[in-house]
Write an enzyme that holds these catalytic residues in place. Structure first.
Site, PDB file in Angstrom:
ATOM      1  N   SER A 153      50.521  11.493  81.117  1.00 33.28           N
ATOM      2  CA  SER A 153      49.375  12.495  81.174  1.00 33.28           C
ATOM      3  C   SER A 153      49.895  13.700  80.814  1.00 33.28           C
ATOM      4  CB  SER A 153      49.174  12.618  82.726  1.00 33.28           C
ATOM      5  OG  SER A 153      48.010  13.350  82.990  1.00 33.28           O
ATOM      6  N   ASP A 279      39.571   5.631  82.269  1.00 32.32           N
ATOM      7  CA  ASP A 279      40.156   6.737  82.721  1.00 32.32           C
ATOM      8  C   ASP A 279      39.337   7.732  83.184  1.00 32.32           C
ATOM      9  OD1 ASP A 279      41.920   9.346  82.904  1.00 32.32           O
ATOM     10  OD2 ASP A 279      43.231   8.603  81.604  1.00 32.32           O
ATOM     11  N   HIS A 306      43.643   6.331  85.474  1.00 35.76           N
ATOM     12  CA  HIS A 306      44.770   7.396  84.925  1.00 35.76           C
ATOM     13  C   HIS A 306      46.055   7.143  85.301  1.00 35.76           C
ATOM     14  CE1 HIS A 306      45.809  11.123  82.858  1.00 35.76           C
ATOM     15  NE2 HIS A 306      46.446  11.583  84.077  1.00 35.76           N
TER      16      HIS A 306
END
Length: 335
Positions: A153, A279, A306
């Site tokens: 991320s 996502d 995600h």
């Protein structure tokens, strides 16, 4: 050696194909315990370190190794926003790499992992220089070559920016892997505002808690009131930018760590990037429009949410295996 996993190999059961379920379970307490057990089973030796971020900045991290085994290299892992070196995906990725005979260093960003006391200034996403400096310090301290890098991320965004800057910093990286990296932060902010409110609310709560901790530790420097902290994420970010960065505007701040479009065209470190079509916070269209160098490979899975990529009811993960395989392949055949 068997062939490496590809995104076509990722086929979660139907009940696990919801992107929100994937995203939530991916960082659940069950996954954290899974990571703890995986590390314990390997009889890993882990030590804490304070590393030099330059200009007096101190960052904390955890170095893990299996005693008595020669290391094939050192893997530096970077967590996501409001995660830490002890996050489930960090532990699980570390376990996968340790099992492949790597040493692992899990770095905490400033103000993450209960490290708010180490530095007076507040964390923000353009503090890339201190992460580059810390990576150089880690490489010097643990002279285990080759050096590899991975992030998730926001940590994936940092990892790719670090790799972009590595040659100029004199840092030799064999490979970088990123899972669901933030590309265009302005777009990510908008997606969170438009989408399911739990992501927006989760990060707001975590960030407010971090800022409260900073105020408790340094009240003479950070005297912002509770009304400031009650602002929504966009306005709170704007407040941060205007008072605690040199960027001046929210747009300039977001642009400072934007890696979309052609911004990674000069990347010299071989890279592997994994994301998912579903996502919920980073639009897959940004990845499809990304201009990457020849040595950067992008894999887009049909499912995964995600940073989820869960495989089964045991919450085993495809993502950490994918990262470990890519980094391992970069330095030769897995043992």
């Amino acid at each position: 050696m068997s062939e490496m996993l590809t995104v076509s190999d990722y086929q979660p059961p139907r009940w696990l194909r919801n992107p929100h379920l994937q995203s939530i379970l991916g960082s659940s307490p069950m996954r954290r315990r899974l990571g703890e057990r995986a590390m314990a089973a390997l009889r890993v030796t882990t030590s804490e370190h304070i590393v030099d971020g330059g200009d007096g900045v101190r960052l904390h991290g955890l170095h893990s190794r299996i005693e008595g085994k020669p290391a094939r290299g050192l893997a530096l892992l970077l967590h996501g926003w409001e995660g830490s070196a002890e996050s489930s995906y960090m532990r699980l990725t570390a376990a996968q790499l340790l099992a492949r005979d790597f040493e692992v260093f899990r770095l905490n960003f400033r103000d993450h992992g209960n490290t708010h006391h180490l530095n007076e200034g507040i964390f923000h996403s353009n503090r890339i220089d201190e992460v580059v400096h810390a990576a150089c310090d880690i490489a010097r301290r643990f002279d285990t070559r080759p050096l590899l890098l991975a992030g998730y991320s926001l940590g994936g965004n940092f990892a790719l920016r670090l790799a972009l800057r590595a040659p100029a910093a004199g840092l030799s990286l064999a490979h970088v892997a990123a899972v669901c990296p933030v590309l265009d932060p302005a777009r990510t902010m908008t997606e969170m505002e438009r989408g399911v409110g739990m992501y927006h609310g989760y990060f707001e709560r975590k960030w407010r808690g971090s800022l409260l901790r900073k105020r408790e530790l340094f009240p003479e420097l950070h005297d912002y009131d509770d009304r400031t902290l009650k602002q929504g994420m966009r306005e709170l970010t704007r407040w941060l930018v205007e008072r605690h960065t040199e960027f001046g505007t929210l747009e300039a701040y977001f642009d400072g760590y934007n890696i979309a479009g052609e911004r990674l065209a000069a990347l010299q470190v071989p890279a592997s990037i994994l994301t998912s079509e579903d996502d919920p916070v980073i639009p897959v269209s940004d990845f499809r429009q990304w201009l990457l160098p020849v040595d950067a490979q992008l894999a887009i899975a049909r499912w995964g949410g995600h940073c989820g990529f869960l495989l089964d009811a045991r919450l085993e993960g495809y993502g950490e295996r994918w990262v470990a395989e890519r980094l391992s392949a970069a330095v030769g055949t897995s043992l």
